[in-house]
Design an enzyme around this catalytic site. Structure first.
Site, PDB file in Angstrom:
ATOM      1  N   HIS A   1       0.860  -1.183   0.000  1.00  0.00           N
ATOM      2  CA  HIS A   1       0.000   0.000   0.000  1.00  0.00           C
ATOM      3  C   HIS A   1       0.897   1.234   0.000  1.00  0.00           C
ATOM      4  O   HIS A   1       2.039   1.187   0.475  1.00  0.00           O
ATOM      5  CB  HIS A   1      -0.887   0.017   1.237  1.00  0.00           C
ATOM      6  CG  HIS A   1      -1.952  -1.030   1.241  1.00  0.00           C
ATOM      7  ND1 HIS A   1      -3.031  -0.962   2.085  1.00  0.00           N
ATOM      8  CD2 HIS A   1      -2.110  -2.167   0.517  1.00  0.00           C
ATOM      9  CE1 HIS A   1      -3.805  -2.020   1.889  1.00  0.00           C
ATOM     10  NE2 HIS A   1      -3.262  -2.765   0.933  1.00  0.00           N
TER      11      HIS A   1
ATOM     12  N   GLU B   1       0.967   3.835   1.856  1.00  0.00           N
ATOM     13  CA  GLU B   1       1.463   4.210   3.182  1.00  0.00           C
ATOM     14  C   GLU B   1       2.639   3.336   3.608  1.00  0.00           C
ATOM     15  O   GLU B   1       3.634   3.832   4.141  1.00  0.00           O
ATOM     16  CB  GLU B   1       0.366   4.082   4.251  1.00  0.00           C
ATOM     17  CG  GLU B   1      -0.857   4.907   3.998  1.00  0.00           C
ATOM     18  CD  GLU B   1      -1.965   4.136   3.291  1.00  0.00           C
ATOM     19  OE1 GLU B   1      -3.136   4.292   3.707  1.00  0.00           O
ATOM     20  OE2 GLU B   1      -1.669   3.391   2.339  1.00  0.00           O
TER      21      GLU B   1
ATOM     22  N   CYS C   1      -6.164   1.800   5.849  1.00  0.00           N
ATOM     23  CA  CYS C   1      -6.786   0.544   6.254  1.00  0.00           C
ATOM     24  C   CYS C   1      -6.225   0.144   7.621  1.00  0.00           C
ATOM     25  O   CYS C   1      -5.276   0.767   8.118  1.00  0.00           O
ATOM     26  CB  CYS C   1      -6.509  -0.538   5.207  1.00  0.00           C
ATOM     27  SG  CYS C   1      -4.795  -1.137   5.222  1.00  0.00           S
TER      28      CYS C   1
ATOM     29  N   CYS D   1      -2.375  -0.464   7.575  1.00  0.00           N
ATOM     30  CA  CYS D   1      -1.589   0.762   7.461  1.00  0.00           C
ATOM     31  C   CYS D   1      -1.685   1.608   8.728  1.00  0.00           C
ATOM     32  O   CYS D   1      -0.691   2.187   9.165  1.00  0.00           O
ATOM     33  CB  CYS D   1      -2.024   1.558   6.231  1.00  0.00           C
ATOM     34  SG  CYS D   1      -1.605   0.732   4.676  1.00  0.00           S
TER      35      CYS D   1
END
Length: 161
Positions: free
Chosen positions: A65, A67, A95, A98
């Site tokens: 992801h 992040e 999410c 993260c």
């Protein structure tokens, strides 16, 4: 501008958002066929130290992801697994995975754009930062360039339906 009464001290506070840079990363991710999420990390002085967009498909890695990739790059640059004083700008509510990584990295401030009622982990879902197991809770600011971030996501998914 703030002034301390009787002390003659004037403190000028300024804020520079780096959400446009995160949106640029989200657009680049969309161009690669990835879900358009982008992230930027700044140090305590406001300098950009890392930027990333989603790369889960490209890397065949469900943890890639925006992040997480930005956190990895910023930690490598700092030579530390912790980033006190740093700020993270991300186009979509993080999410749970993260959000937990943000806490582990000791990010001081989290700025995010669009809310994610389906998969978010900050204001929705498990609300990671409210759990007692969350040893560090960043300052959270939501809704930064939310309309732009939402538009990118809606366009991306509309083109795939």
């Amino acid at each position: 501008m703030a002034s301390r009464a009787g002390q003659g001290i004037t403190i000028v506070m300024s804020f520079t958002s780096h959400m446009q840079a995160a949106l640029d990363q989200a657009c680049a991710a969309a161009g690669r066929g990835e879900v358009p999420v982008g992230a930027v990390i700044t140090d305590a002085d406001g300098r950009v130290v890392a930027r990333a967009g989603n790369r889960t498909r490209e890397l065949s890695d469900p943890t890639a992801h925006a992040e997480i990739l930005a956190l990895r790059a910023a930690c490598a640059a700092a030579g530390s697994e912790r980033l006190p004083g740093h700020a993270l700008y991300v186009t979509l509510e993080p999410c749970p995975m993260c959000a937990s990584a943000i806490s582990q990295a000791r990010i001081a401030r989290l700025y995010y754009g669009a809310p994610d009622p389906k998969s978010g982990g900050v204001a929705h879902g498990p609300r990671i930062f409210t759990h007692p197991q969350s040893h560090h809770v960043p300052e959270v600011y939501d809704g930064i360039a939310a309309a732009e971030a939402e538009a990118l996501l809606k366009q991306f998914f509309a083109e795939r339906r």
